[in-house]
Design a protein around this motif. Sequence first.
Motif, PDB file in Angstrom:
ATOM      1  N   LYS B 207       0.867  -1.181   0.000  1.00 13.73           N
ATOM      2  CA  LYS B 207       0.000   0.000   0.000  1.00 13.73           C
ATOM      3  C   LYS B 207       0.903   1.230   0.000  1.00 13.73           C
ATOM      4  O   LYS B 207       1.941   1.233   0.658  1.00 13.73           O
ATOM      5  CB  LYS B 207      -0.806   0.042   1.308  1.00 13.73           C
ATOM      6  CG  LYS B 207      -2.106  -0.705   1.275  1.00 13.73           C
ATOM      7  CD  LYS B 207      -2.869  -0.339   2.540  1.00 13.73           C
ATOM      8  CE  LYS B 207      -3.953  -1.354   2.811  1.00 13.73           C
ATOM      9  NZ  LYS B 207      -4.469  -1.240   4.180  1.00 13.73           N
ATOM     10  N   ASP B 208       0.510   2.264  -0.691  1.00 16.28           N
ATOM     11  CA  ASP B 208       1.279   3.503  -0.624  1.00 16.28           C
ATOM     12  C   ASP B 208       1.245   4.026   0.804  1.00 16.28           C
ATOM     13  O   ASP B 208       0.255   3.868   1.519  1.00 16.28           O
ATOM     14  CB  ASP B 208       0.665   4.557  -1.570  1.00 16.28           C
ATOM     15  CG  ASP B 208       0.979   4.240  -3.032  1.00 16.28           C
ATOM     16  OD1 ASP B 208       1.700   3.256  -3.272  1.00 16.28           O
ATOM     17  OD2 ASP B 208       0.499   4.974  -3.900  1.00 16.28           O
ATOM     18  N   GLY B 209       2.340   4.648   1.256  1.00 17.09           N
ATOM     19  CA  GLY B 209       2.357   5.224   2.594  1.00 17.09           C
ATOM     20  C   GLY B 209       3.758   5.312   3.148  1.00 17.09           C
ATOM     21  O   GLY B 209       4.747   5.088   2.451  1.00 17.09           O
ATOM     22  N   TYR B 211       6.558   3.905   5.662  1.00 14.85           N
ATOM     23  CA  TYR B 211       6.922   2.629   6.255  1.00 14.85           C
ATOM     24  C   TYR B 211       8.135   2.764   7.174  1.00 14.85           C
ATOM     25  O   TYR B 211       8.926   3.706   7.069  1.00 14.85           O
ATOM     26  CB  TYR B 211       7.273   1.614   5.167  1.00 14.85           C
ATOM     27  CG  TYR B 211       6.065   1.021   4.467  1.00 14.85           C
ATOM     28  CD1 TYR B 211       5.644  -0.255   4.751  1.00 14.85           C
ATOM     29  CD2 TYR B 211       5.355   1.767   3.526  1.00 14.85           C
ATOM     30  CE1 TYR B 211       4.541  -0.816   4.114  1.00 14.85           C
ATOM     31  CE2 TYR B 211       4.255   1.227   2.877  1.00 14.85           C
ATOM     32  CZ  TYR B 211       3.855  -0.069   3.177  1.00 14.85           C
ATOM     33  OH  TYR B 211       2.776  -0.610   2.551  1.00 14.85           O
ATOM     34  N   LYS B 261       5.759   4.299  -2.956  1.00 10.24           N
ATOM     35  CA  LYS B 261       4.752   4.554  -3.987  1.00 10.24           C
ATOM     36  C   LYS B 261       4.844   3.446  -5.013  1.00 10.24           C
ATOM     37  O   LYS B 261       5.892   2.841  -5.180  1.00 10.24           O
ATOM     38  CB  LYS B 261       5.033   5.901  -4.682  1.00 10.24           C
ATOM     39  CG  LYS B 261       4.411   7.087  -3.975  1.00 10.24           C
ATOM     40  CD  LYS B 261       4.622   8.319  -4.808  1.00 10.24           C
ATOM     41  CE  LYS B 261       4.157   9.555  -4.044  1.00 10.24           C
ATOM     42  NZ  LYS B 261       4.636  10.778  -4.683  1.00 10.24           N
ATOM     43  N   GLY B 263       3.857   0.609  -4.846  1.00 13.95           N
ATOM     44  CA  GLY B 263       3.822  -0.720  -4.259  1.00 13.95           C
ATOM     45  C   GLY B 263       5.106  -1.516  -4.219  1.00 13.95           C
ATOM     46  O   GLY B 263       5.081  -2.724  -4.090  1.00 13.95           O
ATOM     47  N   LEU B 288       3.913  -0.728   7.723  1.00  9.46           N
ATOM     48  CA  LEU B 288       3.272   0.551   7.419  1.00  9.46           C
ATOM     49  C   LEU B 288       3.044   1.310   8.717  1.00  9.46           C
ATOM     50  O   LEU B 288       2.474   0.775   9.659  1.00  9.46           O
ATOM     51  CB  LEU B 288       1.937   0.282   6.713  1.00  9.46           C
ATOM     52  CG  LEU B 288       1.113   1.484   6.236  1.00  9.46           C
ATOM     53  CD1 LEU B 288       1.854   2.280   5.170  1.00  9.46           C
ATOM     54  CD2 LEU B 288      -0.227   1.000   5.673  1.00  9.46           C
TER      55      LEU B 288
END
Lengths: 269, 290
Positions: B207-209, B211, B261, B263, B288
């Motif tokens: 998932k984008d974010g 980490y 970004k 993935g 995440l």
Amino acid sequence: MITGINDEGFVKIDKVGGVDARVLQDTVLVSENGLYGTVCCLPPHLTDGNEDKATPLAKTWVDFGLPAEEVKRQLRLGDTLTFAAKPQKLLGDKITSPALDDRCGVAALLRAAELIDTEAYKVILLFSAQEETYGTGAKTGAFAFDLDEAVAVDVSFASQPDVSGQYGKIELGKGPMICFSSVMDRRMSQKLTEVAKEKNIPYQLEPIAGATGTNGDHIAVSKSGVKAAVVSVPQRYMHTPCEVISFADVENTARLLAAYINCGGAFRD
Amino acid sequence: MINYELVHALCTAKGISGDETAVRSLILNEIKDYADWRVDALGNILVHKKGKSPAKARLMLSAHMDEVGLMVTDITADGFLKFDEVGGIDRRVLPGKAVTVGKNHIPGVIGVKPIHLCKGEEAQSIPAYSEMYIDIGADSQEQATEVVGYGDSVCYDAPFLQNEYSLNAKAIDDRFGCYVMIELIKSDLEYDADFAFVVQQEVKGLKDGKYTVAVSTQGGGGQSKYELFIIGDNGEKKTAPITDNGWNKWQTVEIKDVIVKNGKATIGVEMQANAGNWGSMDNFEFYLQQ
């Protein structure tokens, strides 16, 4: 077919028949004299960003892993290359191989010959050349005889995840496909279905409004016309190195052809 | 002379990232009588080979055992296998290819819509992963799941071809590197040397974010380079130095706020060790941030 060899020994190719450019990248090809070459592809690290599109044939090269002078010594312009993939058994009675289109038809004819036990017909088996280009083999092959009837045996489309519509309903292992087409003789097609029912041979129907795209189209218009039908073995991934069929469909195609012949066909009376 | 029989065995062994057991067994079988070795928690084979004399500086040679491939992510009601890539693959090489699936090497093919039925652009376009599938000949999900399962590794079923000038096979990257190290380990070396047959993991489908990546280590320290790293999808590398300070003195090194970004990210630890350096790693984490 080899159409060029450059100074580095890379080989330029063009397609013979309806080869699918999408299955060429990184595919191993073999020459008539047994040389193996791989269709060039970019390492993903150096990608040109065109991953969504097949590399056009005009930009396709084959690497035989030999110095240029060796390539030029062992290969000539006009030499042909075929898919090198080996036949492989899959689950059940399915197999995968290049050229099942139409070698499984050849197999069905040979098997049918074993099952024919009548003298009602003089039966001619035509193993034709050049179907994939212009059907020229069937044209001259049919012209060589005065035919009353002809059945073209080929492969046709079976369901697979990306095929919908009429062919989305055709299943491997559910029997040969009997074609109904404006070019084919309707009584023959009808008789084939009746014989199949009578002999408990599974079959599937393939309605094609126009030409069938098989040798049947050429044979039907040979000389002053020949009554013709088309029977097809259902197949997935046609014209790729990984065509898939079911053995049972080949056996049942042979049984259907033999049963049609043994009963005297559609015009006995 | 190159031992092509061994190169053949190495290249045709099936071992995509995270599933290198077959390759590891093959290598261990070759080297076990020639050097001291151990397998670490990630599955790397670490080998110490004594030379005729100790070396002033400590040299490690490293080659990776894993290869790129695919993983089964779903099995359709009709018995077709959906998949995603493990490692970097150009999708153009996939349509029409023969593969083997899972531990039992079930043969399959990557199907493609017949060219006759393609309309317009479709005849040239390479399907997205979400549209591709493997056909093992199963008629139903039930029949397929008797022989394959979710998460099964998928390898190319490619021929091993050689002529006087070249070699053509799958996984030459990096089994030929493994082969060179095996031959070195079997030979008499002038100086002590270390060899690492390593596994690699490429993490995808994230998932984008933001980490955090972390690792716990302990050891004697003193390496000339020892760092945790992460490479994002854009190729940018972030690092955090690791400094060990003694036996069983575990410490955790982490890199926070790594922006992922598209993935994809690659994580790992890089070390340049000197003679006598020692230590170990455990508890690799990648998560995440909330």
